[in-house]
Write an enzyme that holds these catalytic residues in place. Structure first.
Site, mmCIF file in Angstrom:
data_model
loop_
_atom_site.group_PDB
_atom_site.id
_atom_site.type_symbol
_atom_site.label_atom_id
_atom_site.label_comp_id
_atom_site.label_asym_id
_atom_site.label_seq_id
_atom_site.Cartn_x
_atom_site.Cartn_y
_atom_site.Cartn_z
ATOM 1 N N GLU A 72 0.707 -1.338 0.165
ATOM 2 C CA GLU A 72 0.449 0.064 -0.049
ATOM 3 C C GLU A 72 1.163 1.292 -0.016
ATOM 4 O O GLU A 72 0.385 2.336 -1.024
ATOM 5 C CB GLU A 72 -1.054 -0.262 1.261
ATOM 6 C CG GLU A 72 -1.578 1.161 1.333
ATOM 7 C CD GLU A 72 -2.559 1.189 2.546
ATOM 8 O OE1 GLU A 72 -2.862 0.460 3.746
ATOM 9 O OE2 GLU A 72 -3.564 2.603 2.071
ATOM 10 N N ASP A 93 -0.517 -4.815 3.119
ATOM 11 C CA ASP A 93 -1.162 -4.721 3.685
ATOM 12 C C ASP A 93 0.009 -3.417 5.719
ATOM 13 O O ASP A 93 -0.405 -5.235 5.969
ATOM 14 C CB ASP A 93 -2.539 -4.378 4.127
ATOM 15 C CG ASP A 93 -3.127 -2.603 4.791
ATOM 16 O OD1 ASP A 93 -2.055 -2.665 5.326
ATOM 17 O OD2 ASP A 93 -4.418 -2.349 4.323
ATOM 18 N N ILE A 95 -0.081 -1.710 7.817
ATOM 19 C CA ILE A 95 -0.858 -1.511 8.855
ATOM 20 C C ILE A 95 -2.552 -1.441 8.477
ATOM 21 O O ILE A 95 -3.052 -0.575 7.387
ATOM 22 C CB ILE A 95 -0.846 -0.134 9.885
ATOM 23 C CG1 ILE A 95 0.650 -0.594 10.576
ATOM 24 C CG2 ILE A 95 -1.803 0.104 10.313
ATOM 25 C CD1 ILE A 95 0.806 0.944 12.096
ATOM 26 N N ASP A 96 -3.537 -2.541 8.478
ATOM 27 C CA ASP A 96 -4.843 -2.498 8.292
ATOM 28 C C ASP A 96 -5.858 -2.207 8.876
ATOM 29 O O ASP A 96 -6.036 -2.648 9.800
ATOM 30 C CB ASP A 96 -5.404 -3.254 7.237
ATOM 31 C CG ASP A 96 -6.895 -3.755 6.297
ATOM 32 O OD1 ASP A 96 -6.930 -2.964 6.329
ATOM 33 O OD2 ASP A 96 -7.167 -4.028 7.392
ATOM 34 N N THR A 98 -5.536 1.667 9.856
ATOM 35 C CA THR A 98 -4.725 2.572 10.754
ATOM 36 C C THR A 98 -5.790 3.586 11.038
ATOM 37 O O THR A 98 -4.934 4.482 12.661
ATOM 38 C CB THR A 98 -3.951 3.631 9.143
ATOM 39 O OG1 THR A 98 -3.104 2.518 8.183
ATOM 40 C CG2 THR A 98 -3.268 4.855 9.441
ATOM 41 N N ASP A 222 -5.723 -5.085 1.237
ATOM 42 C CA ASP A 222 -7.179 -4.776 1.826
ATOM 43 C C ASP A 222 -7.743 -5.908 2.048
ATOM 44 O O ASP A 222 -8.305 -7.118 3.152
ATOM 45 C CB ASP A 222 -8.537 -4.544 2.088
ATOM 46 C CG ASP A 222 -7.736 -2.675 1.970
ATOM 47 O OD1 ASP A 222 -7.643 -1.819 2.740
ATOM 48 O OD2 ASP A 222 -8.491 -1.762 0.666
#
Ligand code: IPD
Ligand code: CA
Ligand code: CA
Ligand code: CA
Length: 287
Positions: A72, A93, A95-96, A98, A222
């Protein structure tokens, strides 16, 4: 590359790297962060998103120099989404969730998938705050902290718990569509939840804690890992239109039991027709 032995090696390697990198998220969640915005006020990024992605990609590149990467925060630098090829590709990802991370709401995770021939082979979704490690390998089942998980067998919407997203509600036409769909689900389902992490929500459907997840407006990172985890847990993921799901252009109707699919597709379609009519009428009456 795609022998089971090679995939075993990739899996062991990425598991260790994920656990190691996730310590950064766990240690930082309660503290101060440098928060920037990307596409809009609602699109947050912190120094930790960038740091975790860099560590993951550096570690994987060193070990697998011929593999490709779609992450990402790397894509955000150019806004150009690379094409998915048949080559082994890690979709990341860092940090999914955030926004959850920024607010110290504990549903936040690293999501990583390895795709070979455009098919997910490995999926890992790790929430280091609540210590939930969701994993799947194609054809080998899905697991939470090493224990097998199974999606729910609810096959009627009126008996289901539905997860939905409301993150982009500041953009007017998207907001109207989301609200129209929420209204439709609220009228039928047992309840609506919104978790704030697409990857973790897919995993909640995979473990049978929710029966349905619906959202458009997602990106490949995601969903790439979560989709494999749901499928391996016995669940089903389709495009919102009812067609085949496309990881590179994800519009998600995910469900524990595939018998829910026709009812879900119909509900969303009718909700959108209603929203469209309402918008046309509002416009006419304001003229
Ligand atoms: C977001 C989360 C959220 C979803 C957004 C995503 P991020 O990812 O998955 O649940 O509603 O569309 O962008 O930005 O936290 O990685
Ligand atoms: Ca983001
Ligand atoms: Ca995400
Ligand atoms: Ca992210």
């Amino acid at each position: 590359m795609a022998s089971q032995k090679e995939l075993d090696y990739c899996y062991d390697f990425v598991m260790k790297l994920t656990i190691e990198s996730a310590k950064i998220i766990r240690d930082a969640i309660q503290g101060g962060k440098n928060i920037e915005t990307k596409a809009g006020d609602w699109d947050l990024v912190t120094e930790y998103d960038k740091k975790v992605e860099q560590i993951l990609i550096d570690g994987l590149v060193k070990e697998f120099p011929t593999h490709k990467f779609i992450g990402e925060e790397t894509v955000s630098k150019t806004n150009i989404l690379p094409e998915l090829t048949a080559a082994p590709t890690w979709i990341i990802d860092p940090i999914d969730g955030t926004t959850n991370f920024v607010h110290a709401f504990p549903h936040t995770c690293i999501s990583i998938a390895l795709l070979v021939n455009r098919e997910p082979e490995i999926g890992i979704v790790y929430n280091p705050v609540l210590e939930q490690m969701f994993t799947a390998r194609r054809g080998r089942g899905a697991y939470l902290n090493g224990k097998p998980i199974k999606s729910s067998d609810v096959f009627e919407l009126r008996q289901s718990l539905v997860c939905i997203e409301a993150s982009y509600a500041t953009i007017e036409d998207i907001r109207d569509i989301i609200l129209g769909r929420i209204e439709a689900f609220v009228t039928i389902a047992h309840g609506i939840r919104t978790l704030g992490s697409a990857a973790l929500t897919l995993c909640h459907v995979a473990m049978g804690a929710a029966d349905v997840y619906h959202t458009d407006n997602l990106m490949p990172w995601d969903v790439a890992a979560g989709v494999l985890i749901i499928r391996e847990a016995g669940g089903h993921v389709i495009d919102t239109s009812g067609g085949d799901f496309n990881i590179m252009k994800p519009r998600v109707l995910a469900m524990g039991n595939r018998k829910l699919a026709p009812e879900l597709v119909k509900l969303v379609r009718l909700a959108d027709v209603k929203t469209h009519r309402r918008r046309v009428n509002d416009k006419k009456s304001s003229e």
